[in-house]
Design a protein around this motif. Structure first.
Motif, PDB file in Angstrom:
ATOM      1  N   GLU A  12       0.829  -1.203   0.000  1.00 57.02           N
ATOM      2  CA  GLU A  12       0.000   0.000   0.000  1.00 57.02           C
ATOM      3  C   GLU A  12       0.867   1.258   0.000  1.00 57.02           C
ATOM      4  O   GLU A  12       1.916   1.306   0.645  1.00 57.02           O
ATOM      5  N   ALA A  13       0.386   2.292  -0.707  1.00 59.67           N
ATOM      6  CA  ALA A  13       1.070   3.584  -0.655  1.00 59.67           C
ATOM      7  C   ALA A  13       0.980   4.167   0.754  1.00 59.67           C
ATOM      8  O   ALA A  13       1.946   4.747   1.260  1.00 59.67           O
ATOM      9  N   ASP A  14      -0.173   3.986   1.394  1.00 58.01           N
ATOM     10  CA  ASP A  14      -0.367   4.426   2.772  1.00 58.01           C
ATOM     11  C   ASP A  14      -1.034   3.272   3.524  1.00 58.01           C
ATOM     12  O   ASP A  14      -2.259   3.102   3.444  1.00 58.01           O
ATOM     13  N   PRO A  15      -0.259   2.471   4.240  1.00 53.91           N
ATOM     14  CA  PRO A  15      -0.834   1.317   4.937  1.00 53.91           C
ATOM     15  C   PRO A  15      -1.967   1.671   5.894  1.00 53.91           C
ATOM     16  O   PRO A  15      -2.838   0.843   6.159  1.00 53.91           O
ATOM     17  N   ALA A  16      -1.962   2.917   6.415  1.00 57.90           N
ATOM     18  CA  ALA A  16      -3.013   3.332   7.342  1.00 57.90           C
ATOM     19  C   ALA A  16      -4.330   3.622   6.627  1.00 57.90           C
ATOM     20  O   ALA A  16      -5.393   3.636   7.256  1.00 57.90           O
ATOM     21  N   GLU A  17      -4.269   3.860   5.327  1.00 60.93           N
ATOM     22  CA  GLU A  17      -5.458   4.122   4.508  1.00 60.93           C
ATOM     23  C   GLU A  17      -5.420   3.204   3.289  1.00 60.93           C
ATOM     24  O   GLU A  17      -5.182   3.639   2.158  1.00 60.93           O
ATOM     25  N   PRO A  18      -5.629   1.896   3.508  1.00 63.92           N
ATOM     26  CA  PRO A  18      -5.475   0.937   2.402  1.00 63.92           C
ATOM     27  C   PRO A  18      -6.479   1.144   1.280  1.00 63.92           C
ATOM     28  O   PRO A  18      -7.652   1.402   1.518  1.00 63.92           O
ATOM     29  N   ARG A  19      -5.981   1.026   0.057  1.00 67.40           N
ATOM     30  CA  ARG A  19      -6.821   1.112  -1.135  1.00 67.40           C
ATOM     31  C   ARG A  19      -6.832  -0.209  -1.898  1.00 67.40           C
ATOM     32  O   ARG A  19      -7.610  -0.374  -2.824  1.00 67.40           O
ATOM     33  N   LEU A  20      -5.958  -1.128  -1.511  1.00 64.68           N
ATOM     34  CA  LEU A  20      -5.800  -2.398  -2.218  1.00 64.68           C
ATOM     35  C   LEU A  20      -6.335  -3.559  -1.384  1.00 64.68           C
ATOM     36  O   LEU A  20      -7.183  -4.336  -1.843  1.00 64.68           O
ATOM     37  N   LEU A  21      -5.834  -3.693  -0.174  1.00 70.95           N
ATOM     38  CA  LEU A  21      -6.208  -4.778   0.734  1.00 70.95           C
ATOM     39  C   LEU A  21      -7.228  -4.231   1.725  1.00 70.95           C
ATOM     40  O   LEU A  21      -6.876  -3.561   2.699  1.00 70.95           O
ATOM     41  N   LEU A  22      -8.496  -4.508   1.465  1.00 73.40           N
ATOM     42  CA  LEU A  22      -9.595  -3.862   2.165  1.00 73.40           C
ATOM     43  C   LEU A  22     -10.189  -4.768   3.244  1.00 73.40           C
ATOM     44  O   LEU A  22     -10.223  -5.994   3.092  1.00 73.40           O
ATOM     45  N   THR A  23     -10.681  -4.150   4.312  1.00 70.91           N
ATOM     46  CA  THR A  23     -11.307  -4.875   5.413  1.00 70.91           C
ATOM     47  C   THR A  23     -12.818  -4.762   5.319  1.00 70.91           C
ATOM     48  O   THR A  23     -13.353  -3.676   5.088  1.00 70.91           O
ATOM     49  N   ASP A  24     -13.498  -5.885   5.461  1.00 71.04           N
ATOM     50  CA  ASP A  24     -14.946  -5.892   5.623  1.00 71.04           C
ATOM     51  C   ASP A  24     -15.177  -6.199   7.099  1.00 71.04           C
ATOM     52  O   ASP A  24     -15.082  -7.359   7.514  1.00 71.04           O
TER      53      ASP A  24
END
Length: 239
Positions: A206-218
């Protein structure tokens, strides 16, 4: 749910090739090199499909087909170098779902497996094995992962987890499914493993692990890999 496939094939090279190709598609593979080994696995393991060679060192695969048909309606695909029409008809009449003559392409085998499973009420789609989104590129066949064109080193467990998400890109995979498929059924309650390894993957991808855009949490359900945004058929950039 991962489909469990038993591959009975005495040719070591072909067995290894098919095992790796089917595992890449998300199947859990059990392999046997003889009739006796195949019979033992079929008797003691919960299976979803069998891929069966006929010419085995200790007998004919037709015996295993007969044993399976006495117990259950498990899909069975026969693979053999024998081309006689009478042989094919006899095996199909004996309960084989399909008969492929060697040599055959892995793609054809996978398609016929999906058809056999679909005829039993189980719909299986072709797995996604090349994934791109933004700066991230993943090729499961070569086990290559890149970010901004640079190789990303993943541990075997990190790659296995990522590959599981790639095969269902755009869909939520539950905590229990991920834990069972990556660590084993005995670990389905160990959600701390997922949190640890997802954190490691996000730090690397992720570019910003704190604001993931790739690996998302449900929340409360599982994780989802964002849908790919490029043509998965195009090759990855060369090393």
């Amino acid at each position: 749910m991962t489909m469990r496939v038993l591959l009975v094939e005495d040719d070591a090279e072909l067995r290894r090739t098919l095992r790796d190709a089917l595992a890449l598609e998300g199947y859990e593979m059990l392999t046997a090199a003889s009739l006796s080994e195949g019979l033992a696995l079929a008797a003691n393991a919960a299976l979803d499909l069998v891929v069966l060679d006929l010419g085995l060192p200790d007998g004919d695969g037709e015996s295993l087909l007969a044993a399976l048909r006495r117990r259950e309606s498990l899909p069975v695909l026969v693979i053999s170098a024998r081309q006689a029409e009478g042989q094919k008809i006899r095996l199909l009449d004996a309960g084989a779902d399909d008969y492929l003559v060697k040599p055959f392409g892995v793609g054809e085998l996978l398609a016929r497996m999906r058809v056999a499973l679909r005829h039993r009420g189980t719909r299986v789609s072709a797995a996604l094995t090349v994934y791109r989104r933004g700066a991230v590129q993943i090729d499961l066949a070569t086990q290559r992962v890149r970010r901004d064109g640079e190789p990303v080193h993943l541990t075997p467990t990190e790659f296995k987890l990522l590959a599981r998400l790639v095969r269902n890109a755009g869909q939520v995979v539950t905590h229990r499914q991920l834990l069972a498929d990556v660590w084993g059924a005995e670990f389905v309650e160990h959600t701390q493993y997922l949190r640890l390894y997802m954190g490691q993957l996000r730090a690397k991808l992720e570019a910003d692990p704190a604001e993931p855009r790739l690996l998302l949490t449900d929340p409360g359900v599982g994780y989802r890999l964002a849908e790919p945004d490029e043509d998965p058929a195009a090759p990855l950039m060369p090393s």
